[in-house]
Design a protein around this motif. Structure first.
Motif, mmCIF file in Angstrom:
data_model
loop_
_atom_site.group_PDB
_atom_site.id
_atom_site.type_symbol
_atom_site.label_atom_id
_atom_site.label_comp_id
_atom_site.label_asym_id
_atom_site.label_seq_id
_atom_site.Cartn_x
_atom_site.Cartn_y
_atom_site.Cartn_z
ATOM 1 N N ASP A 83 0.827 -1.212 0.000
ATOM 2 C CA ASP A 83 0.000 0.000 0.000
ATOM 3 C C ASP A 83 0.860 1.260 0.000
ATOM 4 O OD1 ASP A 83 -2.033 -1.777 0.276
ATOM 5 O OD2 ASP A 83 -2.695 -1.095 2.251
ATOM 6 N N CYS A 84 0.406 2.262 -0.724
ATOM 7 C CA CYS A 84 1.020 3.586 -0.592
ATOM 8 C C CYS A 84 0.088 4.635 -1.173
ATOM 9 C CB CYS A 84 2.391 3.639 -1.261
ATOM 10 S SG CYS A 84 2.350 3.817 -3.042
ATOM 11 N N ASN A 85 0.424 5.883 -0.955
ATOM 12 C CA ASN A 85 -0.315 6.993 -1.546
ATOM 13 C C ASN A 85 0.279 7.357 -2.896
ATOM 14 O OD1 ASN A 85 -2.560 8.116 -0.131
ATOM 15 N ND2 ASN A 85 -1.209 8.863 1.479
ATOM 16 N N LEU A 86 -0.571 7.903 -3.749
ATOM 17 C CA LEU A 86 -0.107 8.556 -4.962
ATOM 18 C C LEU A 86 -0.363 10.043 -4.753
ATOM 19 C CD1 LEU A 86 -1.051 5.599 -5.769
ATOM 20 C CD2 LEU A 86 -1.035 6.441 -8.096
ATOM 21 N N ILE A 87 0.499 10.878 -5.301
ATOM 22 C CA ILE A 87 0.313 12.314 -5.085
ATOM 23 C C ILE A 87 0.381 13.046 -6.412
ATOM 24 C CG2 ILE A 87 2.772 12.803 -4.610
ATOM 25 C CD1 ILE A 87 1.661 14.751 -2.358
ATOM 26 N N GLY A 88 -0.432 14.068 -6.537
ATOM 27 C CA GLY A 88 -0.421 14.845 -7.768
ATOM 28 C C GLY A 88 -1.028 16.209 -7.531
ATOM 29 N N ASN A 89 -1.067 16.993 -8.599
ATOM 30 C CA ASN A 89 -1.718 18.288 -8.542
ATOM 31 C C ASN A 89 -2.893 18.230 -9.508
ATOM 32 O OD1 ASN A 89 -1.839 21.311 -9.753
ATOM 33 N ND2 ASN A 89 -1.342 21.296 -7.583
ATOM 34 N N GLY A 90 -4.089 18.601 -9.030
ATOM 35 C CA GLY A 90 -5.309 18.401 -9.792
ATOM 36 C C GLY A 90 -5.244 18.851 -11.242
ATOM 37 N N PRO A 91 -5.033 20.158 -11.499
ATOM 38 C CA PRO A 91 -5.036 20.636 -12.889
ATOM 39 C C PRO A 91 -4.000 19.924 -13.754
ATOM 40 C CG PRO A 91 -5.153 22.479 -11.373
ATOM 41 C CD PRO A 91 -4.906 21.254 -10.534
ATOM 42 N N ASP A 92 -2.890 19.530 -13.165
ATOM 43 C CA ASP A 92 -1.841 18.848 -13.915
ATOM 44 C C ASP A 92 -2.270 17.418 -14.263
ATOM 45 O OD1 ASP A 92 0.817 18.265 -14.886
ATOM 46 O OD2 ASP A 92 1.124 17.183 -13.001
ATOM 47 N N VAL A 93 -2.787 16.686 -13.272
ATOM 48 C CA VAL A 93 -3.154 15.282 -13.491
ATOM 49 C C VAL A 93 -4.306 15.161 -14.487
ATOM 50 C CG1 VAL A 93 -4.246 13.307 -12.353
ATOM 51 C CG2 VAL A 93 -2.203 14.339 -11.357
ATOM 52 N N LEU A 94 -5.249 16.119 -14.441
ATOM 53 C CA LEU A 94 -6.393 16.058 -15.365
ATOM 54 C C LEU A 94 -5.944 16.099 -16.824
ATOM 55 C CD1 LEU A 94 -9.085 18.376 -13.715
ATOM 56 C CD2 LEU A 94 -8.914 15.889 -13.638
ATOM 57 N N GLN A 95 -4.803 16.753 -17.085
ATOM 58 C CA GLN A 95 -4.276 16.822 -18.453
ATOM 59 C C GLN A 95 -3.661 15.492 -18.874
ATOM 60 O OE1 GLN A 95 -4.692 19.562 -20.120
ATOM 61 N NE2 GLN A 95 -4.949 21.173 -18.579
ATOM 62 N N ARG A 96 -3.367 14.655 -17.891
ATOM 63 C CA ARG A 96 -2.581 13.454 -18.184
ATOM 64 C C ARG A 96 -3.423 12.217 -18.477
ATOM 65 N NH1 ARG A 96 2.966 13.440 -14.958
ATOM 66 N NH2 ARG A 96 3.374 15.677 -14.866
ATOM 67 N N VAL A 97 -4.738 12.386 -18.570
ATOM 68 C CA VAL A 97 -5.591 11.239 -18.904
ATOM 69 C C VAL A 97 -5.440 10.977 -20.394
ATOM 70 C CG1 VAL A 97 -7.955 10.382 -18.971
ATOM 71 C CG2 VAL A 97 -7.214 11.860 -17.086
ATOM 72 N N ASP A 98 -4.874 9.835 -20.783
ATOM 73 C CA ASP A 98 -4.664 9.611 -22.220
ATOM 74 C C ASP A 98 -5.420 8.407 -22.764
ATOM 75 O OD1 ASP A 98 -3.099 7.483 -21.384
ATOM 76 O OD2 ASP A 98 -1.496 7.890 -22.829
ATOM 77 N N ALA A 99 -6.198 7.713 -21.919
ATOM 78 C CA ALA A 99 -7.038 6.624 -22.428
ATOM 79 C C ALA A 99 -8.136 6.347 -21.411
ATOM 80 C CB ALA A 99 -6.198 5.361 -22.630
ATOM 81 N N VAL A 100 -9.355 6.156 -21.904
ATOM 82 C CA VAL A 100 -10.480 5.804 -21.035
ATOM 83 C C VAL A 100 -11.226 4.654 -21.697
ATOM 84 C CG1 VAL A 100 -12.589 6.601 -19.915
ATOM 85 C CG2 VAL A 100 -10.699 8.205 -20.248
ATOM 86 N N ALA A 101 -11.445 3.587 -20.944
ATOM 87 C CA ALA A 101 -12.087 2.389 -21.482
ATOM 88 C C ALA A 101 -13.607 2.459 -21.308
ATOM 89 C CB ALA A 101 -11.514 1.150 -20.799
ATOM 90 N N SER A 102 -14.279 1.347 -21.555
ATOM 91 C CA SER A 102 -15.746 1.342 -21.547
ATOM 92 C C SER A 102 -16.315 0.395 -20.493
ATOM 93 C CB SER A 102 -16.261 0.957 -22.935
ATOM 94 O OG SER A 102 -15.660 -0.267 -23.337
ATOM 95 N N ASP A 103 -15.490 0.039 -19.489
ATOM 96 C CA ASP A 103 -15.963 -0.899 -18.458
ATOM 97 C C ASP A 103 -16.371 -0.157 -17.186
ATOM 98 O OD1 ASP A 103 -13.369 -0.065 -17.982
ATOM 99 O OD2 ASP A 103 -12.713 -1.979 -17.115
ATOM 100 N N PHE A 104 -17.269 0.812 -17.323
ATOM 101 C CA PHE A 104 -17.644 1.689 -16.220
ATOM 102 C C PHE A 104 -18.194 0.938 -15.010
ATOM 103 C CE2 PHE A 104 -20.704 4.284 -13.919
ATOM 104 C CZ PHE A 104 -20.009 5.464 -13.726
ATOM 105 N N SER A 105 -17.768 1.357 -13.811
ATOM 106 C CA SER A 105 -18.456 0.893 -12.595
ATOM 107 C C SER A 105 -18.268 1.913 -11.482
ATOM 108 C CB SER A 105 -17.960 -0.491 -12.161
ATOM 109 O OG SER A 105 -16.652 -0.408 -11.655
ATOM 110 N N MET A 106 -19.059 1.736 -10.407
ATOM 111 C CA MET A 106 -19.040 2.714 -9.312
ATOM 112 C C MET A 106 -18.658 2.067 -7.989
ATOM 113 S SD MET A 106 -21.821 5.635 -10.096
ATOM 114 C CE MET A 106 -21.050 6.537 -8.791
ATOM 115 N N THR A 107 -18.210 2.904 -7.065
ATOM 116 C CA THR A 107 -17.798 2.449 -5.736
ATOM 117 C C THR A 107 -18.366 3.408 -4.688
ATOM 118 O OG1 THR A 107 -15.732 1.525 -6.548
ATOM 119 C CG2 THR A 107 -15.787 2.080 -4.242
ATOM 120 N N PRO A 108 -18.828 2.870 -3.556
ATOM 121 C CA PRO A 108 -19.312 3.755 -2.494
ATOM 122 C C PRO A 108 -18.164 4.264 -1.625
ATOM 123 C CG PRO A 108 -19.578 1.475 -1.834
ATOM 124 C CD PRO A 108 -18.988 1.452 -3.223
#
Lengths: 465, 451
Positions: A409-434
């Motif tokens: 286990d560990c944390n990942l750290i980032g900066n919001g506006p920066d990380v949002l630019q780094r999404v380069d692929a999104v698949a179609s297997d959507f699901s949700m978590t509570p």
């Protein structure tokens, strides 16, 4: 079930009292909540608990000042005393008690089909035992199994000086399994939640067994885990709990209370490209049955589907009554509170990334080296700087396009506006978590969701050199 | 006798001959003021009360307990709760270790933990403190761009515990706080800093210090960069060290140990930390904000040494976890208000102070990272496996001095290793709200993740 916590005329007179000293707005929120919980720990049934809480929170607005008081005394005199306490912030003369005209109650039924109160406790225990058995069937290294079951039946009415008078019945059920596996390298944990704004029908015998086996396998797998790497690496987030990334990376920063105080990196950015064009982010209180579902919010406003980011462009913030009033607009149905003892504020409901058209396996196959995160466990953000973390509770290395060694286990750290630019692929297997979202000391149930997706780089906070 | 204790005893009268009852009754008065742009933005005044009941039935294979609670003290709520608790008990598993606390002969210390000034101070004065706090921060440095919340809050809390097993305990506690978050900017990115002052009454609060703290923390982060990943010694300031001690305290709970959820289990007598590390839980020290006369089961609180000169000495126990472990309660039951069942936990941790101040620690460390704030503690620390990874803002330490600010990094190790890697313990003990006091500590072999 009828919503008769406090009579119509009593509410109207209480609001009149709250407005008597010259307030501009007053609101009475009356809540009745019944909860039950039980735990199975090492096959022992313990901590069976039942709770009941009932009271009213009264809010008064005068200029930019909010006065708030709450009471468990729902008699007319008790409510009026709380109204006067809340109204103490209004120092003007006011002109005496005001007449408030309330319409008829617009009530919302619960969609639960099996109400918690109708479920035999023996049946609940049977399900917990089933989960315990299923977890232990995964292997003898499982040394500890803890199962928690809880439900709550919450009815409330909210009436305000604008004449709004609405009610809701919310039934929520949750079932968590946590396991510990023991091996030569020490102990490791696995965890799976099931939760929904639903009744006991949420918990089939198969669903709880699946969750238990998942939690057990997660703990067993991690016995072979090596320390996570440190530094910037490509990350593939499996569908489901990865939505917490957006909850932290931008969700909180899109809440109007932070925006109006210029305490968010997203203030003043509506209409601007703030994310990769693959990002369309929605907050949606209308997803029936999800953990963050609500027919109306805790200010009486209908839950809504709000598109926050569309194809990378920031389209809208989330609003509650107070902040939308300041801006002369309407609430987006995001005014929520933990209980009658708390002031409402802007909160998320179910926040999710719309799915894309990539294939989840392909995304992994096309990642030569990186980290695959199968489950995230929570996170935190500083909205003013945009820096956020989220914790991985099940993760693996990706080497040559294949999922390989498990990681600790560990944390990942980032900066919001920066990380949002780094999404380069999104698949179609959507699901949700509570999940449970904490803000300013208040906890509310929320959902997060997304499909498998990749970030070109994010900082992995592991202990490996 | 306190009114609450009388109330609790009256509820005990409903006990049937074949059962034990424990009642916990609590009441509170809270005030909260938030200032924004020189005006009151929010003012909350609230009173609350409620109770929790546990009912225990003895059977052939042990005892069974059922619990119920309600957020009021009216008769109907009590009757309903008794019925629910009795019903719940019938579904519990018989357990030979389950029992209620019984008086154990340990006398309660006399502590003054409440101050009438919380109730007697006029609301106007409390409001003035929040407004003054905001004014001081806004006016204290031209680089302060925003103060998104400046708060004053206080409480008066009373509680009583009574049981058919002979427990009679009641206590009162007050607290007052000011806190503020400042946002600084000098043309680049925003940075934030948080300041706090805590006391048992408004007159103990140091508004200037809280304001100065927030300003200093926000402004010295300006220009922070994300460094490359490296291994180093980390110096935790008193605030972040207190968070670390609280996490370690969690693993020293007898409850975690008997449930097989602590990496300290079966290690009593072993050297688990560096010899300069002595950690105790001492609620009888009135200076600690976690101080308490009685624990959550009504037993007298006492001083418990957990780690002494690096050696694990023992754990904190409530009645049930102690019986399971074959020992006696250490007076360490904690409960999360009326809705919570007692469990074993630390409430007033403190580390025996070292001999050096923070400046000397920095000088001795030479090069490393100074940890000033943490983010993601709940998501990045696994108290069972000991894995530790948290987000940090702070400053580099170069040549024994604080140097440039750093952000968006994590520090990682394992809790087991960190205890053995403590290389310096400061003498700058700071009393902080929460379960742990803090002082500067330096810990070796920390992995810093950056770019």
């Amino acid at each position: 079930m009828n919503n008769t916590l406090v009579e119509h005329d009593v509410l109207a007179r209480t609001l009149g009292e709250a407005m008597a000293r010259g307030a501009e707005f007053a609101e009475v929120f009356v809540e009745d909540r019944t909860t039950s919980s039980a735990m199975l720990d090492q096959r022992r049934v313990e901590q069976l608990s039942s709770g009941h809480d009932r009271g009213a929170g009264i809010r008064v607005l005068v200029g930019d000042t909010t006065g708030f008081a709450h009471t468990a005394d729902l008699t007319e005199s008790g409510l009026k005393a709380a109204a006067r306490a809340a109204a103490a912030v209004a120092r003007g003369g006011g002109g005496g008690v005001r007449e408030i005209a309330l319409g008829a109650l617009r009530d919302n039924p619960s969609h639960a089909t099996i109400l918690p109160g109708d479920v035999d406790k023996a049946r609940k225990i049977e399900l917990m035992n089933r989960a315990d058995d299923a977890a232990r069937s995964e292997g003898s290294s499982i040394t500890q199994v803890q199962v928690a079951l809880g439900d709550s039946t919450r009815q409330f009415i909210v009436a305000n000086s604008d004449g709004l008078f609405a009610g809701d019945h919310q039934v929520r059920t949750r079932f968590n399994v946590s396991c510990i596996a023991k091996g030569d390298t020490g102990m490791q944990t696995g965890y799976r939640p099931i939760a929904g704004t639903r009744g006991f029908e949420l918990l089939s015998a198969d669903a709880v067994a699946d969750a238990a086996r998942g939690a057990a396998r997660q703990a067993i797998t991690k016995l072979d885990a090596r320390p996570a790497p440190s530094g910037d690496l490509p990350v593939v987030l499996a569908g489901g709990s990865g939505g917490i990334l957006f909850h932290e990376a931008c969700g909180h920063g899109l809440e109007a209370d932070a925006i109006l105080k210029q305490a968010s990196v997203y203030a003043g950015k509506v209409g601007q490209l703030v994310a990769s064009p693959l990002v369309t982010l929605v907050d949606d209180g209308t997803v029936e049955g999800e953990w963050g579902y609500l027919a109306i919010d805790d200010e009486g406003r209908p839950g809504a589907r709000n598109v926050l980011i569309e194809n990378g462009v920031l389209t809208e913030y989330m609003w509650d009554y107070l902040r939308s009033r300041k801006e002369g607009r309407v609430s987006s149905g995001n005014g929520r509170r933990q209980s009658y003892q708390h002031l409402p504020m802007v909160r998320m409901t179910n926040t999710y990334l719309l799915e894309g058209d990539s294939d989840a396996d392909e995304i992994v196959a096309q990642t030569p080296y990186g980290v695959y995160v199968a489950q995230l466990g929570g996170g935190q953000v500083n909205t003013a700087t945009g820096d956020f973390v989220f914790g991985m509770t099940a993760a693996f290395m990706i080497e040559d396009g294949k999922i390989t060694a498990p990681l600790r286990d560990c944390n990942l750290i980032g900066n919001g506006p920066d990380v949002l630019q780094r999404v380069d692929a999104v698949a179609s297997d959507f699901s949700m978590t509570p999940g449970t979202c904490g803000k300013n000391g208040q906890s509310v149930p929320v959902g997060t969701g997304q499909a498998t997706m990749r970030l070109t780089g994010v900082t992995i906070g592991g202990a490996a050199a | 006798m306190s009114q609450l204790l009388e109330h609790a005893q009256r509820i005990l009268e409903s006990a049937r001959g074949d059962e034990e009852i424990e009642v916990y009754v609590a009441s509170g008065v809270d005030t909260e003021v938030q200032s924004y742009q020189g005006e009151v933005e929010e003012l909350t005044t609230a009173t609350s009360n409620g109770f929790g009941i546990r009912i225990l039935n003895d059977g052939a294979g042990g005892a069974r307990v059922g619990t119920a609670w309600a957020g009021s003290l009216d008769d109907e709520a009590i009757v309903n709760a008794l019925r629910e608790a009795r019903d719940n008990a019938t579904f519990a598993t018989e357990d030979e270790f389950v029992a209620f606390a019984r008086p154990d002969g340990v006398g309660a210390v006399s502590l003054t933990l409440s101050d009438d000034a919380v109730a007697s101070t006029p609301l106007e004065e409390k409001i003035a403190m929040a407004i003054e706090l905001e004014r001081l921060v806004r006016g204290g440095d031209t680089r302060i761009r925003q103060v998104d919340s400046a708060n004053y809050s206080d409480y008066v809390a009373e509680a009583a515990i009574a049981s058919t097993t002979g427990i009679r305990a009641s206590y009162a506690r007050t607290g007052a706080y000011v806190s503020v978050e400042a946002i600084a900017n000098d043309g680049g990115d925003d940075q934030t800093g948080w300041g706090l002052s805590a006391g048992r009454a408004p007159h103990e609060l140091d508004v200037e210090k809280a304001a100065a703290d927030a300003i200093r923390r926000a402004t010295r982060m300006l220009g922070a960069v994300k460094p490359k990943s490296f291994k180093c010694t980390a110096v935790f300031d008193p605030r972040t060290a207190a968070t670390l001690f609280s996490i370690i305290g969690g693993a020293l709970s007898g409850e975690a140990v008997v449930r097989g959820r602590s990496f300290f289990a079966n290690r009593v007598g072993e050297m688990v930390a560096t010899p300069s590390f002595t950690l105790l839980d001492d609620p009888t020290d009135a200076r600690h904000f976690g101080a308490s006369v009685y624990d959550g089961e009504g037993l007298a609180c006492r001083r418990n040494v957990l780690i002494e000169k690096g050696q694990l000495r023992g754990f904190v126990y409530d009645t049930v976890s102690a019986r399971r472990a074959g020992t006696a309660s250490t007076g360490s039951a904690v409960r999360g208000g009326i809705a919570g069942s007692p469990s074993a936990g630390c409430r007033a941790l403190q580390l025996a102070p070292g001999h050096v101040d923070q400046a000397e620690i920095l000088r001795r460390v030479g090069n490393g990272v100074f940890v000033e704030s943490l983010i993601g503690v709940h998501s990045g620390v696994n108290p069972v496996s000991g894995d530790f990874s948290v987000g940090v803002t702070g400053l580099m330490i170069r040549d024994g001095q604080l140097a440039e600010p750093v952000r968006e990094i994590t520090v990682a190790s394992t809790l087991q290793r960190m205890l053995l890697d403590v290389v310096q313990v400061g003498n700058d003990l700071e009393w902080l709200p929460g379960a742990a006091a803090g002082q500067s500590v330096a810990i070796d072999n920390i992995a810093v993740s950056g770019t």
